[in-house]
Design an enzyme around this catalytic site. Structure first.
Site, PDB file in Angstrom:
ATOM      1  N   CYS A   8       9.905 -11.933 -17.231  1.00  0.00           N
ATOM      2  CA  CYS A   8      11.216 -12.251 -16.677  1.00  0.00           C
ATOM      3  C   CYS A   8      11.348 -13.762 -16.460  1.00  0.00           C
ATOM      4  O   CYS A   8      11.450 -14.519 -17.416  1.00  0.00           O
ATOM      5  CB  CYS A   8      11.448 -11.457 -15.394  1.00  0.00           C
ATOM      6  SG  CYS A   8      13.189 -11.366 -14.901  1.00  0.00           S
ATOM      7  N   TYR A   9      11.311 -14.245 -15.220  1.00  0.00           N
ATOM      8  CA  TYR A   9      11.385 -15.685 -14.975  1.00  0.00           C
ATOM      9  C   TYR A   9      10.276 -16.412 -15.724  1.00  0.00           C
ATOM     10  O   TYR A   9      10.475 -17.505 -16.249  1.00  0.00           O
ATOM     11  CB  TYR A   9      11.273 -15.957 -13.470  1.00  0.00           C
ATOM     12  CG  TYR A   9      11.438 -17.416 -13.090  1.00  0.00           C
ATOM     13  CD1 TYR A   9      12.685 -17.910 -12.740  1.00  0.00           C
ATOM     14  CD2 TYR A   9      10.345 -18.289 -13.070  1.00  0.00           C
ATOM     15  CE1 TYR A   9      12.846 -19.247 -12.389  1.00  0.00           C
ATOM     16  CE2 TYR A   9      10.497 -19.615 -12.722  1.00  0.00           C
ATOM     17  CZ  TYR A   9      11.749 -20.090 -12.382  1.00  0.00           C
ATOM     18  OH  TYR A   9      11.905 -21.416 -12.041  1.00  0.00           O
ATOM     19  N   HIS A  63      10.364  -5.655 -17.057  1.00  0.00           N
ATOM     20  CA  HIS A  63       9.229  -5.584 -16.128  1.00  0.00           C
ATOM     21  C   HIS A  63       8.278  -4.460 -16.546  1.00  0.00           C
ATOM     22  O   HIS A  63       8.489  -3.291 -16.194  1.00  0.00           O
ATOM     23  CB  HIS A  63       9.722  -5.359 -14.695  1.00  0.00           C
ATOM     24  CG  HIS A  63      10.381  -6.561 -14.105  1.00  0.00           C
ATOM     25  ND1 HIS A  63       9.686  -7.555 -13.462  1.00  0.00           N
ATOM     26  CD2 HIS A  63      11.682  -6.936 -14.096  1.00  0.00           C
ATOM     27  CE1 HIS A  63      10.526  -8.492 -13.058  1.00  0.00           C
ATOM     28  NE2 HIS A  63      11.748  -8.144 -13.436  1.00  0.00           N
ATOM     29  N   GLY A  93      10.846 -13.838 -10.754  1.00  0.00           N
ATOM     30  CA  GLY A  93      11.246 -14.524  -9.532  1.00  0.00           C
ATOM     31  C   GLY A  93      12.752 -14.523  -9.378  1.00  0.00           C
ATOM     32  O   GLY A  93      13.490 -14.269 -10.340  1.00  0.00           O
ATOM     33  N   ASP A 114      -9.697   2.153   5.485  1.00  0.00           N
ATOM     34  CA  ASP A 114     -10.292   0.846   5.209  1.00  0.00           C
ATOM     35  C   ASP A 114     -11.570   0.610   6.014  1.00  0.00           C
ATOM     36  O   ASP A 114     -12.599   0.225   5.458  1.00  0.00           O
ATOM     37  CB  ASP A 114      -9.269  -0.271   5.494  1.00  0.00           C
ATOM     38  CG  ASP A 114      -8.013  -0.131   4.648  1.00  0.00           C
ATOM     39  OD1 ASP A 114      -8.097   0.480   3.566  1.00  0.00           O
ATOM     40  OD2 ASP A 114      -6.957  -0.613   5.075  1.00  0.00           O
ATOM     41  N   LYS A 168      -5.421  -0.864  -1.946  1.00  0.00           N
ATOM     42  CA  LYS A 168      -5.695   0.399  -1.249  1.00  0.00           C
ATOM     43  C   LYS A 168      -6.222   1.477  -2.190  1.00  0.00           C
ATOM     44  O   LYS A 168      -7.159   2.211  -1.843  1.00  0.00           O
ATOM     45  CB  LYS A 168      -4.428   0.886  -0.545  1.00  0.00           C
ATOM     46  CG  LYS A 168      -4.559   2.219   0.155  1.00  0.00           C
ATOM     47  CD  LYS A 168      -5.429   2.140   1.403  1.00  0.00           C
ATOM     48  CE  LYS A 168      -4.646   1.557   2.556  1.00  0.00           C
ATOM     49  NZ  LYS A 168      -5.379   1.627   3.831  1.00  0.00           N
ATOM     50  N   GLU A 205       5.406  -3.903 -15.383  1.00  0.00           N
ATOM     51  CA  GLU A 205       4.537  -3.515 -14.275  1.00  0.00           C
ATOM     52  C   GLU A 205       5.080  -2.353 -13.453  1.00  0.00           C
ATOM     53  O   GLU A 205       4.341  -1.729 -12.689  1.00  0.00           O
ATOM     54  CB  GLU A 205       4.263  -4.721 -13.363  1.00  0.00           C
ATOM     55  CG  GLU A 205       5.455  -5.226 -12.566  1.00  0.00           C
ATOM     56  CD  GLU A 205       6.307  -6.254 -13.293  1.00  0.00           C
ATOM     57  OE1 GLU A 205       6.970  -7.049 -12.615  1.00  0.00           O
ATOM     58  OE2 GLU A 205       6.316  -6.251 -14.546  1.00  0.00           O
TER      59      GLU A 205
END
Length: 520
Positions: free
Chosen positions: A86-87, A176, A59, A234, A376, A178
């Site tokens: 992180c945060y 991070h 964050g 979609d 997606k 991710e």
């Protein structure tokens, strides 16, 4: 009976990181279900959610700031594994008596992590020869490590970059994992959810389909369902999934709003009505949409108008079917996250989604949204699993409001006709030259300005077309695609020569951020 694919789930508490959706996608890639919720989710709600593990996101705030985002004190007493990123790591450190201070030198970008001591169960295999490249984005660091925690790794600028309390299954990383810029980061998240949290990995395309079919049948019963079929990924996957579940109870309403790509209406009818046997009603509503958009230039207003008209038309069609009780939509999880964030004020509302934010309270049909839990890439995987054509499933994204938001300013039929012809030439050339599948999203934009040009011996004063092509892993950040000059020249020449009303073509070389991918 299918196994409950939601029985094993990870809770991700969002502290406002730009990467939070990436965390969720990495968890899903490990075949484990997860959900994003605001950091201030009530403890009772967390208990009711019953996660097998919790991830605290990064964050933009500092933990020592007044009013900094916090969590329920009892969260760490729930007995489930927690990973702070992180945060999230800094928050965990403070909770257990550590100290976080402003870094003497902030770290943004690549850094080299150096292992210290025993890696532990989460980090086993993460380091190669005691090192690992990672992606940093922080201005604070842990100065004092909390008691009963040990340091796993650090960098030259931040000695404490990974901590663990193995006995309590508590882990923290300053980097991070991710993002794609952290090699092997996805392995760390996979290890957390599959080994630390002991999830077996039930979230697969086949299981998702089986679960969705059962839920649709239970939810709908013998009622009729209508679905707005656009031809996009979609709505196409949603239609195929619902048709598999309830067959002829599904009636697709294809609204030709005059804002579709060239020849798209006929393609939709060929694919679904003729080849798949789906009941599709085609509604010619071009003039109705053009009338509704007349004089409107603001993109948010255009989105709301288009979404509202879709709903009105669905209700009108449903009224002709006395037993139609459900309106199906291709809402996907990012739509839900972003619209929820806009409502709660915990995220910036970049743009609203016509299939989430545009539904009026008076709508008489109940909603059926079989894809609302999927990202997606998961929608595409489900589509391919059900046998939809690869070209359809991997087609570049197309906005719900269609050309309505690719025509800048007011929408007119003349503009839409020019744009769809120019866009068709552009996409045709990208396929011909082999670039289409290398590009994440490509499209043409109509600019409502005229420029002076010369054709033959005459002066022209005609419109401008902008071409956009980006490459991205996650659509949260994107770089412009470097099409060769010769191919750009050929595309430009074709558009100017073949599309009446255009005498200038430009190429957009803006990245996201600061620009968005779509122009509106």
């Amino acid at each position: 009976m299918s196994q409950d694919i939601h029985s094993e789930k990870i809770l991700i508490l969002d502290f406002g990181s730009q990467y939070t959706q990436l965390i969720a996608r990495r968890v899903r890639e490990a075949h484990v279900y997860c959900e994003l919720h605001p950091y201030d989710m009530a403890l009772d709600e967390i208990k009711a959610f019953a996660p097998k593990g919790i991830i605290l996101s990064g964050g933009p705030k500092s933990v020592y700031d007044e009013g900094a985002p916090a969590i329920a004190e009892e969260l760490f007493e729930l007995g489930v594994p927690v990973l702070g990123i992180c945060y999230g790591m800094q928050l965990m450190s403070c909770h257990f008596g550590g100290e976080v201070v402003p870094a003497g030198k902030r770290e943004y970008g690549h850094a080299e992590l150096q292992a210290q001591g025993t890696p532990g169960p989460l980090f086993d295999g993460f380091f190669v020869e005691g090192k690992s490249p990672v992606w940093m984005s922080h201005g604070d660091h842990v100065e004092k490590v909390p008691g009963n925690f040990e340091v796993v790794a650090g960098t030259a600028n931040a000695p404490v970059c990974a901590i663990q309390n193995v006995a309590r299954n508590l882990y923290g990383v300053q980097f991070h994992p991710e993002v794609n810029h952290t090699p092997r980061g996805e392995l760390l998240i996979d290890r957390f959810v599959r080994q630390i949290c002991d999830c077996s990995g039930q979230w697969t395309p086949g299981q998702i389909i089986e679960d969705a079919v059962i839920r649709i049948r239970e939810q709908v019963g013998t009622d009729k369902v209508i679905l707005g079929l656009s031809g996009g990924v979609d709505s196409s996957v949603a239609a195929t999934l619902i048709h598999r579940a309830i067959g002829d109870q599904l009636i697709c309403v294809f609204v030709d709003n005059g804002l579709l790509r060239l020849g798209e209406g006929d393609q939709v009818m060929d694919t679904f009505a003729e080849n798949m046997g789906v009941n599709v009603i085609r509604v010619d509503a071009e003039q109705r949409f053009l009338d509704g958009l007349a004089g409107v230039s603001d993109p948010e207003k255009k989105r709301k108008i288009i979404g509202g008209l879709f709903v009105d038309i669905f209700e009108e069609e449903a009224a002709k079917l006395s037993d139609a009780k459900w309106l199906a939509q291709g809402t996907i999880y990012p739509d839900v996250i972003e619209s929820a964030g806009a409502k709660t004020g915990k995220a910036h509302n970049i743009k609203s989604h016509h299939n989430v934010g545009g539904l009026p309270d008076y709508m008489k049909l109940s909603l059926l949204e079989p894809l609302r839990e999927l990202f997606k890439d998961e929608v595409r995987a489900v589509g391919e699993e059900m046998g939809l054509p690869h070209a359809m499933v991997w087609r570049h994204p197309f906005p719900g409001p269609g050309l309505g938001v690719r025509i800048l300013g007011e929408v007119k039929k003349e503009y839409a006709d020019i744009l769809r012809r120019a866009d068709a030439i552009y996409i045709e050339e990208l396929y011909r030259t082999g670039h289409y599948d290398k590009i994440s999203q490509a499209f043409a934009v109509f600019l409502p300005v005229k420029s002076v040009g010369v054709m033959g011996d005459g002066r022209t004063y005609e419109y401008v077309i902008a071409l956009r092509a980006v490459e991205t892993k996650d659509f949260m950040t994107a770089g412009w695609y470097p099409l060769p000059y010769a191919e750009l020249a050929h595309i430009s020449g074709r558009i100017i020569n073949e599309v009446k009303g255009v005498n200038r073509v430009t190429y957009d070389i803006s990245s996201k951020p600061p620009a968005t991918i779509e122009w509106e």
